[in-house]
Write a protein that holds these residues in place. Structure first.
Motif, short mmCIF file in Angstrom:
data_model
loop_
_atom_site.label_atom_id
_atom_site.label_comp_id
_atom_site.label_asym_id
_atom_site.label_seq_id
_atom_site.Cartn_x
_atom_site.Cartn_y
_atom_site.Cartn_z
N MET A 1 0.85 -1.19 0.00
CA MET A 1 0.00 0.00 0.00
C MET A 1 0.88 1.25 0.00
SD MET A 1 -2.85 1.24 2.82
CE MET A 1 -3.63 -0.37 2.82
N THR A 2 0.56 2.20 -0.86
CA THR A 2 1.35 3.43 -0.91
C THR A 2 1.10 4.28 0.33
OG1 THR A 2 -0.35 4.68 -2.08
CG2 THR A 2 1.21 3.42 -3.43
N GLU A 3 2.03 5.17 0.59
CA GLU A 3 1.90 6.03 1.76
C GLU A 3 0.70 6.96 1.62
OE1 GLU A 3 2.49 7.25 5.46
OE2 GLU A 3 3.68 5.69 4.45
N SER A 4 0.44 7.46 0.42
CA SER A 4 -0.70 8.36 0.23
C SER A 4 -2.01 7.63 0.45
CB SER A 4 -0.66 8.97 -1.17
OG SER A 4 -0.85 7.99 -2.17
N ALA A 5 -2.08 6.36 0.01
CA ALA A 5 -3.29 5.57 0.23
C ALA A 5 -3.51 5.33 1.72
CB ALA A 5 -3.20 4.25 -0.52
N ARG A 6 -2.44 5.07 2.43
CA ARG A 6 -2.55 4.87 3.88
C ARG A 6 -3.04 6.14 4.57
NH1 ARG A 6 -0.49 0.73 6.37
NH2 ARG A 6 0.99 0.35 4.66
N VAL A 65 -11.06 -0.17 -6.96
CA VAL A 65 -9.70 -0.36 -7.47
C VAL A 65 -8.72 -0.48 -6.30
CG1 VAL A 65 -7.78 0.77 -8.68
CG2 VAL A 65 -10.07 0.74 -9.70
N PHE A 66 -8.87 0.39 -5.31
CA PHE A 66 -7.96 0.34 -4.17
C PHE A 66 -8.07 -0.99 -3.43
CE2 PHE A 66 -7.70 1.02 0.51
CZ PHE A 66 -6.32 1.01 0.59
N HIS A 67 -9.28 -1.41 -3.13
CA HIS A 67 -9.44 -2.64 -2.34
C HIS A 67 -9.11 -3.87 -3.16
CE1 HIS A 67 -10.98 -1.05 1.44
NE2 HIS A 67 -11.55 -0.11 0.72
N ARG A 71 -3.07 -1.61 -3.34
CA ARG A 71 -1.93 -0.69 -3.50
C ARG A 71 -2.35 0.76 -3.33
NH1 ARG A 71 0.29 2.38 -7.70
NH2 ARG A 71 2.55 2.72 -7.43
N ALA A 72 -3.26 1.23 -4.19
CA ALA A 72 -3.67 2.63 -4.15
C ALA A 72 -4.93 2.80 -4.97
CB ALA A 72 -2.56 3.53 -4.72
N PRO A 73 -5.73 3.81 -4.64
CA PRO A 73 -6.83 4.16 -5.53
C PRO A 73 -6.26 4.86 -6.76
CG PRO A 73 -6.67 5.77 -3.78
CD PRO A 73 -5.64 4.71 -3.47
N VAL A 74 -7.10 5.05 -7.77
CA VAL A 74 -6.65 5.81 -8.94
C VAL A 74 -6.36 7.25 -8.52
CG1 VAL A 74 -7.23 6.54 -11.29
CG2 VAL A 74 -7.98 4.30 -10.44
N TRP A 75 -7.21 7.79 -7.66
CA TRP A 75 -6.95 9.09 -7.04
C TRP A 75 -7.32 9.00 -5.57
CZ3 TRP A 75 -10.79 8.17 -10.59
CH2 TRP A 75 -12.11 8.23 -10.12
N THR A 146 -3.91 12.82 -4.70
CA THR A 146 -2.74 12.00 -5.06
C THR A 146 -3.06 11.03 -6.18
OG1 THR A 146 -3.30 10.40 -3.32
CG2 THR A 146 -1.80 12.19 -2.74
N TRP A 147 -2.09 10.85 -7.06
CA TRP A 147 -2.18 9.92 -8.18
C TRP A 147 -0.96 9.01 -8.14
CZ3 TRP A 147 -2.90 14.61 -11.93
CH2 TRP A 147 -4.19 15.15 -11.76
N GLU A 148 -1.20 7.70 -7.96
CA GLU A 148 -0.10 6.77 -7.78
C GLU A 148 0.08 5.79 -8.94
OE1 GLU A 148 2.02 6.99 -5.51
OE2 GLU A 148 1.13 8.12 -3.86
N TRP A 149 -0.78 5.87 -9.95
CA TRP A 149 -0.66 4.96 -11.08
C TRP A 149 -0.05 5.70 -12.27
CZ3 TRP A 149 -1.53 -0.08 -10.15
CH2 TRP A 149 -2.28 -0.41 -9.02
N SER A 150 0.83 5.03 -13.00
CA SER A 150 1.59 5.69 -14.07
C SER A 150 0.70 6.19 -15.20
CB SER A 150 2.64 4.71 -14.65
OG SER A 150 2.00 3.56 -15.18
N TRP A 151 -0.44 5.57 -15.38
CA TRP A 151 -1.34 5.96 -16.48
C TRP A 151 -2.33 7.04 -16.08
CZ3 TRP A 151 -5.85 4.38 -14.25
CH2 TRP A 151 -5.78 3.28 -13.39
N TRP A 152 -2.22 7.53 -14.85
CA TRP A 152 -3.11 8.60 -14.35
C TRP A 152 -2.23 9.67 -13.73
CZ3 TRP A 152 -8.53 8.08 -14.83
CH2 TRP A 152 -9.29 9.08 -14.24
N GLN A 153 -1.61 10.47 -14.59
CA GLN A 153 -0.62 11.43 -14.15
C GLN A 153 -0.76 12.74 -14.94
OE1 GLN A 153 1.71 11.24 -11.73
NE2 GLN A 153 1.03 9.19 -11.12
#
Length: 208
Positions: A1-6, A65-67, A71-75, A146-153
């Motif tokens: 899980m990413t820090e921003s998601a946490r 998506v997150f659950h 790892r992380a939500p899309v945003w 926050t955006w943690e996926w490479s395709w959503w930047q």
């Protein structure tokens, strides 16, 4: 899980975050919709609800998506908030989208008006969506969205534009232009019905 998601997860439905400014914001939203009811301006009223309902659908699948990935939500919404409804949706964002649809619908020109020689609805969907993406990029740079996926930047904003906002304004304008109040009620009811079913199912699974 990413820090921003946490960080966003730690805020999720934590009532200790409550702030009293939520109450006047709620009253502002109610007042805006009550004004349209008073004027019997059903085009704008239901258009506003439609945009809000489509946004809620987006927020639901973002949580899924997150659950599903762990790892992380899309945003993710990680900034200060009076209440975090979903991992990417706080109460302030919720109220903002409730007002956005009304505002966009009230600014619509007649259907026959053309912009740059083109039908105005597609042009305004594209321009409004682009403006909204621009705001999101600023919020991302401020660290509160926050955006943690490479395709959503910010470097590739097309999907943010296409998935994140085009459906909002398309639904808003579509409902606005429906010929009868009954048709508007059915369309908005379908949007909110899908939202309600999704919340019921995935909420029961603990994915929201």
């Amino acid at each position: 899980m990413t820090e921003s998601a946490r960080t966003a997860l730690d805020l999720l439905r934590d009532s200790s975050q409550f702030q009293w400014y939520v109450i006047p914001l709620l009253l502002l939203v109610i007042y805006i919709y009550a004004t349209e009811v008073e004027r019997r301006n059903w085009n704008v009223l239901f258009a506003g609800i439609a945009l809000w309902g489509v946004d809620l659908f987006n927020e639901i699948w973002n949580s899924i998506v997150f659950h599903a990935t762990g790892r992380a939500p899309v945003w993710g919404a990680t900034g200060p908030t009076a209440y975090q409804l979903l991992i990417g949706l706080n109460i302030e964002i919720c109220f903002m989208f409730a007002i956005m649809g009304v505002t966009a619908a009230k600014m619509l020109p007649p259907k026959e008006t053309r912009i740059f020689g083109l039908p105005n609805r597609p042009v305004l969907i594209a321009l409004n969506s682009a403006a909204a993406v621009g705001v999101e990029v600023l919020l991302n740079k401020a660290g509160v969205l926050t955006w943690e996926w490479s395709w959503w930047q910010p470097s590739f904003p097309f999907l943010i534009w296409l998935i994140g906002y085009v459906p909002f304004f398309a639904a808003c304008f579509f409902v606005h232009d429906l010929p009868t109040v009954k048709a508007k009620v059915i369309a908005v009811g379908a949007i909110l019905g899908v939202d309600a079913v999704a919340i019921g199912i995935f909420g029961a699974m603990g994915w929201l």
